[in-house]
Design an enzyme around this catalytic site. Structure first.
Site, PDB file in Angstrom:
ATOM      1  N   GLU A   1       4.323   1.073   1.751  1.00 29.69           N
ATOM      2  CA  GLU A   1       5.501   0.744   2.145  1.00 29.69           C
ATOM      3  C   GLU A   1       6.714   0.955   1.124  1.00 29.69           C
ATOM      4  O   GLU A   1       6.477   0.795  -0.147  1.00 29.69           O
ATOM      5  CB  GLU A   1       5.779  -0.539   2.490  1.00 29.69           C
ATOM      6  CG  GLU A   1       4.663  -1.101   3.556  1.00 29.69           C
ATOM      7  CD  GLU A   1       3.456  -1.783   2.784  1.00 29.69           C
ATOM      8  OE1 GLU A   1       3.039  -2.687   3.416  1.00 29.69           O
ATOM      9  OE2 GLU A   1       3.130  -1.452   1.750  1.00 29.69           O
TER      10      GLU A   1
ATOM     11  N   CYS B   1       0.742  -1.255   0.003  1.00 29.42           N
ATOM     12  CA  CYS B   1      -0.069  -0.198   0.013  1.00 29.42           C
ATOM     13  C   CYS B   1       0.929   1.161  -0.096  1.00 29.42           C
ATOM     14  O   CYS B   1       0.865   1.853  -0.924  1.00 29.42           O
ATOM     15  CB  CYS B   1      -0.933  -0.197   1.043  1.00 29.42           C
ATOM     16  SG  CYS B   1      -2.259  -1.262   1.108  1.00 29.42           S
TER      17      CYS B   1
END
Length: 376
Positions: free
Chosen positions: A21, A19
């Site tokens: 990172e 998402c």
């Protein structure tokens, strides 16, 4: 580089992963180890470790909150509860990690990830050049606003007692309209570039870093704080009572580092200025959602403002920002007539999904996010 990557690897291999990172492609084993409900920690501290949702004592007794003589007493109680909860969380993580190390090798990942062959170690056993374990922290806006309300209303202005607020929260503010109005509308809120609230944000952020960051794991991973909820902020809210910031019982927590819904009343610029006070370079990722109506960005001026907002946020070392451009009425109509909105896609947390695919609680959470606009 703050998280230990070399300059060359940081420049050559950094990718957006999952998402929000940031991972070092082909050189890093990074593992999300689940979620930490930060405001739940405060709820446990205010109830001496007792959890009303399960009817069990799941935390530790950090003292009678009615005897706290100062905000520092409250803060120290929160820190003790936080350390206990994180210790339990990491002990569980380490147990799972040992199972992966001993019983779940991944030969393909090991072959294509640098240093596994040279070390003679599997990807799941610490063979990668970099090994990172993320703990995904949820609800930082709720904990910030709750502590701000308690500090100001109980210990500074003494408008209410600790018992007043705890009792009101326990009965979901039933019959406490005047108190609820003060908590909702007359206390400092994160997301408004308010130094009072944002100073508490900084303290909570620092506490999370001191309690979590750098904790070692069996395979030698470095534990890192991350602010990514996926959809867990909905569930975390469901297992909580009301909060001292005026949030009602069982209502979803804010997603990522987004402000509490309806609390960010000073526009999107104030939001990003508050968010930038979080030390995001020390995190594995920090998700920020904003919502605009289509009319706001329908003209060149609106698009220019949106672009400037994004560039400004990244200039202040913001990690991530994303947008829903849809109005509340459209989403409400999509709930009533899903067959007419089969292609409506919305941003949820770090990902997009069809609105019709979401359960009602998550749909409602997106509907209730603050609709931002730019000043004239």
């Amino acid at each position: 580089m703050y998280l230990g990557k070399s300059l060359d690897d940081a420049r050559a291999c950094d990718i957006a992963s999952g998402c929000v990172e940031a991972g070092t492609a082909g050189k890093e084993a990074y593992v999300l180890t689940g979620y930490l409900n930060i405001p739940k920690v405060l709820e446990l501290a205010l109830h001496r470790g007792y959890d009303a949702y399960t009817g069990q004592v799941v935390g530790i007794d950090v003292g009678d909150p009615l005897q706290f003589a100062s905000y520092d007493d409250l803060w120290q109680a929160f820190l003790k509860e936080l350390k206990y909860v994180v210790d339990v969380k990491i002990a569980g993580n380490n147990l799972i990690e040992r199972l992966y190390m001993d019983s779940m090798p991944v030969p393909l990942l090991s072959v294509i990830t640098d240093d596994c062959i040279a070390k003679g170690k599997d990807y799941n056993a610490g063979g990668a050049r970099y090994n990172t374990s993320y703990i995904q922290c949820v609800g930082i806006a709720t904990i910030t606003d709750s502590l701000a309300a308690l500090e100001q209303q109980v210990f500074e202005q003494r408008r209410f007692t600790m018992e007043d607020i705890i009792t009101a929260c326990d009965r979901d503010f039933d019959g406490d309209d005047a108190l609820l109005d003060v908590l909702l509308h007359h206390t400092p809120k994160y997301g408004n570039d308010d130094d009072y609230a944002d100073a508490i944000l900084h303290d909570v952020d620092r506490a999370l870093q001191m309690t979590i960051a750098g904790r070692s794991t069996p395979k030698g991973s470095k534990t890192v704080v991350e602010f990514l909820p996926t959809t867990c902020h909905v569930y975390f809210g469901q297992v909580m009572g009301a909060s001292p910031n005026g949030r009602r019982a069982h209502i979803p927590l804010p997603d990522g580092i987004s402000p509490e819904k309806g609390a960010d009343t000073h526009g999107p610029t104030a939001v990003i200025k508050s968010c930038a006070k979080l030390e995001q370079l020390k995190t594995g990722g920090a998700l920020l959602n904003q919502k605009f109506t289509p009319s706001v960005v329908a003209c060149p001026k609106g698009l220019a403002c949106l672009a400037a907002l994004v560039r400004s946020y990244f200039t202040m070392d913001g990690h991530h920002i994303q947008f829903n451009v849809v109005d509340r009425e459209t989403l409400l109509d999509a709930q009533r007539h899903p067959e007419q909105y089969e292609n409506l896609i919305v941003r949820v947390a770090g990902y997009s999904d069809y609105f019709n695919n979401l359960d009602k609680a998550l749909q409602d959470e997106i509907i209730n996010r603050t609709e931002q606009r730019f000043g004239a």
